[in-house]
Every structure is written in C-alpha cells, then in structure tokens.
Design a protein around this motif. Structure first.
Motif, mmCIF file in Angstrom:
data_model
loop_
_atom_site.group_PDB
_atom_site.id
_atom_site.type_symbol
_atom_site.label_atom_id
_atom_site.label_comp_id
_atom_site.label_asym_id
_atom_site.label_seq_id
_atom_site.Cartn_x
_atom_site.Cartn_y
_atom_site.Cartn_z
ATOM 1 N N GLU A 21 -5.311 -41.951 31.116
ATOM 2 C CA GLU A 21 -5.252 -42.178 32.558
ATOM 3 C C GLU A 21 -6.200 -41.233 33.292
ATOM 4 O O GLU A 21 -6.902 -41.628 34.223
ATOM 5 C CB GLU A 21 -3.820 -41.980 33.063
ATOM 6 C CG GLU A 21 -2.816 -42.948 32.445
ATOM 7 C CD GLU A 21 -1.392 -42.620 32.867
ATOM 8 O OE1 GLU A 21 -1.227 -41.735 33.739
ATOM 9 O OE2 GLU A 21 -0.452 -43.236 32.335
ATOM 10 N N GLY A 22 -6.224 -39.966 32.853
ATOM 11 C CA GLY A 22 -7.079 -38.976 33.499
ATOM 12 C C GLY A 22 -8.552 -39.289 33.358
ATOM 13 O O GLY A 22 -9.338 -39.106 34.292
ATOM 14 N N ALA A 23 -8.959 -39.791 32.173
ATOM 15 C CA ALA A 23 -10.361 -40.126 31.937
ATOM 16 C C ALA A 23 -10.802 -41.256 32.853
ATOM 17 O O ALA A 23 -11.894 -41.213 33.437
ATOM 18 C CB ALA A 23 -10.567 -40.507 30.478
ATOM 19 N N GLN A 24 -9.960 -42.267 33.000
ATOM 20 C CA GLN A 24 -10.329 -43.418 33.828
ATOM 21 C C GLN A 24 -10.289 -43.081 35.314
ATOM 22 O O GLN A 24 -11.014 -43.667 36.107
ATOM 23 C CB GLN A 24 -9.403 -44.598 33.501
ATOM 24 C CG GLN A 24 -9.656 -45.140 32.111
ATOM 25 C CD GLN A 24 -8.694 -46.230 31.697
ATOM 26 O OE1 GLN A 24 -9.089 -47.222 31.117
ATOM 27 N NE2 GLN A 24 -7.419 -46.052 31.994
ATOM 28 N N THR A 25 -9.482 -42.109 35.686
ATOM 29 C CA THR A 25 -9.474 -41.651 37.076
ATOM 30 C C THR A 25 -10.747 -40.875 37.373
ATOM 31 O O THR A 25 -11.348 -41.007 38.448
ATOM 32 C CB THR A 25 -8.244 -40.757 37.348
ATOM 33 O OG1 THR A 25 -7.058 -41.515 37.117
ATOM 34 C CG2 THR A 25 -8.262 -40.227 38.762
ATOM 35 N N GLY B 144 -16.170 -32.975 28.679
ATOM 36 C CA GLY B 144 -15.513 -32.584 29.922
ATOM 37 C C GLY B 144 -14.876 -33.720 30.683
ATOM 38 O O GLY B 144 -14.156 -33.485 31.675
ATOM 39 N N ILE B 145 -15.122 -34.973 30.254
ATOM 40 C CA ILE B 145 -14.437 -36.113 30.884
ATOM 41 C C ILE B 145 -12.930 -36.015 30.657
ATOM 42 O O ILE B 145 -12.116 -36.405 31.506
ATOM 43 C CB ILE B 145 -14.960 -37.448 30.312
ATOM 44 C CG1 ILE B 145 -16.421 -37.662 30.720
ATOM 45 C CG2 ILE B 145 -14.103 -38.624 30.771
ATOM 46 C CD1 ILE B 145 -17.041 -38.884 30.071
ATOM 47 N N LEU B 146 -12.550 -35.469 29.502
ATOM 48 C CA LEU B 146 -11.137 -35.402 29.130
ATOM 49 C C LEU B 146 -10.550 -34.044 29.496
ATOM 50 O O LEU B 146 -11.213 -33.016 29.373
ATOM 51 C CB LEU B 146 -10.984 -35.633 27.621
ATOM 52 C CG LEU B 146 -11.565 -36.941 27.078
ATOM 53 C CD1 LEU B 146 -11.410 -36.996 25.576
ATOM 54 C CD2 LEU B 146 -10.888 -38.136 27.727
ATOM 55 N N PRO B 147 -9.300 -34.013 29.925
ATOM 56 C CA PRO B 147 -8.663 -32.726 30.239
ATOM 57 C C PRO B 147 -8.437 -31.903 28.971
ATOM 58 O O PRO B 147 -8.335 -32.449 27.867
ATOM 59 C CB PRO B 147 -7.333 -33.144 30.875
ATOM 60 C CG PRO B 147 -7.052 -34.499 30.310
ATOM 61 C CD PRO B 147 -8.391 -35.153 30.137
#
Length: 268
Positions: free
Chosen positions: A71-75, A51-54
């Motif tokens: 980028e989404g994971a690190q945000t 679930g960390i990843l979109p």
C-alpha cells in the motif's frame, strides 16, 4: 574571457603556493571525474528504487509489514503496481511492476519489474532485490540492493556493475553503502548519503575510486557534498571535492597530485 579565467587560476595557484596543473592534466582529470560521477550515479539510482519501500519497523510481524508495504509503495508512486506473496515460512516477497510506457520515480523514467525478498523479522530482517529487469531512463539497471536491520547491525547496500550508459567503451563496478547520519532519513527521504569503493575501466585504463559521504538530493545527478579519491591507472591521485556552492553551477573542485586545485564542469 579565457585570459580572465587563466589569470584566476594563476592567482589561485599562487595563493596556494603550489604549481598549477597543465591543461592536458586538467582535461585528463576531468574525463576521469566524469566517469566516476556516472558510476556513482548508477549505484545511487538503484538505492532510490529501494527507497520506494518503507524500511522495516523492528518488532513488527514480517507479513503484517509486507502487507502494508504494498500500500505504501503505491501511495508513494501511483504508477507502480505492488503485490505481496508468501515465499516460505521465513520469507515473503513484494513484487513491483512498472508500466512498459514508463513510470516517473524521483525524476527517472522506470519500466519493468522486480521483487524484494524479505527474510526474518521482528529481531532481524534482511531484504534483497536484483534490479536487472528494470529499465531506468532507457538503460537496464545493472544493480542489486538490500539491507539488514535490527539487532546489532544496520547495513544498507548496493552492488552495481556493467557498461556505463552513454560512455562508450567504459564499464564500472560500485560496492556502495548508505551512510547512517543523524538527522537524515536512512533511505526513502529527500537526501541520500552514499559511501563506498568503485572501479571504472575504459580507454583511460582502470581507475580505483573511493567515494566518501556523497550527499545527494534525491533525483539530482551531482552530489551536493562529499569527496571522491581517484587513483588512476597511471599511478596519479585525483581528489574531487563536491560542495553545495559548486553543485549549483554543475561544477566540482579537482586536485591532481599535490598541484593547485582547479574547478571543472561536469555535464550529465
């Protein structure tokens, strides 16, 4: 206090018109429920890492999506390092690296690294990751996760097996699926609905378990809703009902064969 508790159980049994289980039966069932809950927990944690990843947006070019995914994971999790790379013409990978000192993810301490492989795209995307190189709360995460989406099928899954941490001599295997429910995010939100068969083996023998619509608040140990049916090595049936009222108290309702239901605590 014990007299009052015993009287309450007797009244419940009388109201149900059924025989009350013995204390020995209750203790045995509680041990089996404890193992079943811990097995589900292992599989659920693996899905929380996924679930960390979109989730892939159908119709978008794969490499465009993978680039945005890092980028989404690190945000979402500031202490993770995410990188993407092309594997071949039909596959790309997103590699996640967590610091050796540990990284807080949904209430868990995660370290190590893993890679998510994305294959296909636009009309069909399949995602897979082996999480055996991750350590969660001090224990190796013995699980694989993935999903297939777009087209006629949408399937999110986890396969988890191995020794149960902190439950010496016991092992488990879970073949889990993420329930697709209207109004709930598929994965990566604050609630996760989880179904699937499992087995737990240990000093009590090998029990077969069926989890049905276990609804978790992300990061919590006990599900807030749902059921588990345990078919014990001795041929008995233990039905477990999870409810939000009992969840707040760290308890579940247990029904052994056709006897009156009782409430038992489950400790993490």
């Amino acid at each position: 206090m014990k007299i009052h508790a015993s009287l309450a159980l007797l009244l419940l049994a009388t109201a149900c018109g059924r025989e009350l289980p013995t204390q020995e039966e209750i203790d045995d069932a509680k041990s089996r429920v404890d193992l079943a809950v811990h097995a589900a927990h292992q599989a659920r944690v693996a899905l929380e890492v996924l679930g960390i990843l979109p989730v892939y947006t159908c119709g978008e070019p794969r490499r465009t999506f993978v680039g945005r995914t890092t980028e989404g994971a690190q945000t979402k999790v500031a202490c993770v390092t995410a990188t993407s790379k092309a594997v071949d013409d039909s596959s790309d990978a997103v590699e996640l690296t967590f610091p050796e000192s540990g990284c807080s993810v949904n209430g868990h301490t995660v370290s190590g690294q893993t890679a998510f492989l994305y294959q296909g795209g636009e009309e069909r995307m399949d995602v897979f990751a082996d999480l055996h190189k991750l350590t969660v709360d001090g224990h190796t995460l013995q699980a694989k996760v993935g999903y297939g989406t777009c087209g006629d099928e949408k399937r999110f899954w986890t396969e988890a097996s191995g020794a149960l941490p902190e439950r010496a001599g016991s092992s488990y295997s879970v073949d889990g699926r993420v329930g697709l429910r209207d109004g709930l995010p598929i994965i990566g939100g604050t609630t996760l609905v989880f179904d699937g068969p499992a087995e737990v083996s240990g000093p009590l023998g090998t029990d077969r378990i069926t989890f049905t619509e276990l609804q978790y608040a992300v990061g919590e140990f006990l599900p807030k809703k749902g059921q588990a049916l345990i078919e014990t090595a001795q041929g008995r049936r233990v039905k477990v009902d999870f409810s939000e009222v009992l969840w707040r108290l760290g308890k579940v309702e247990v029904e052994i064969d056709d006897k009156a239901p009782v409430t038992v605590p489950i400790v993490r």
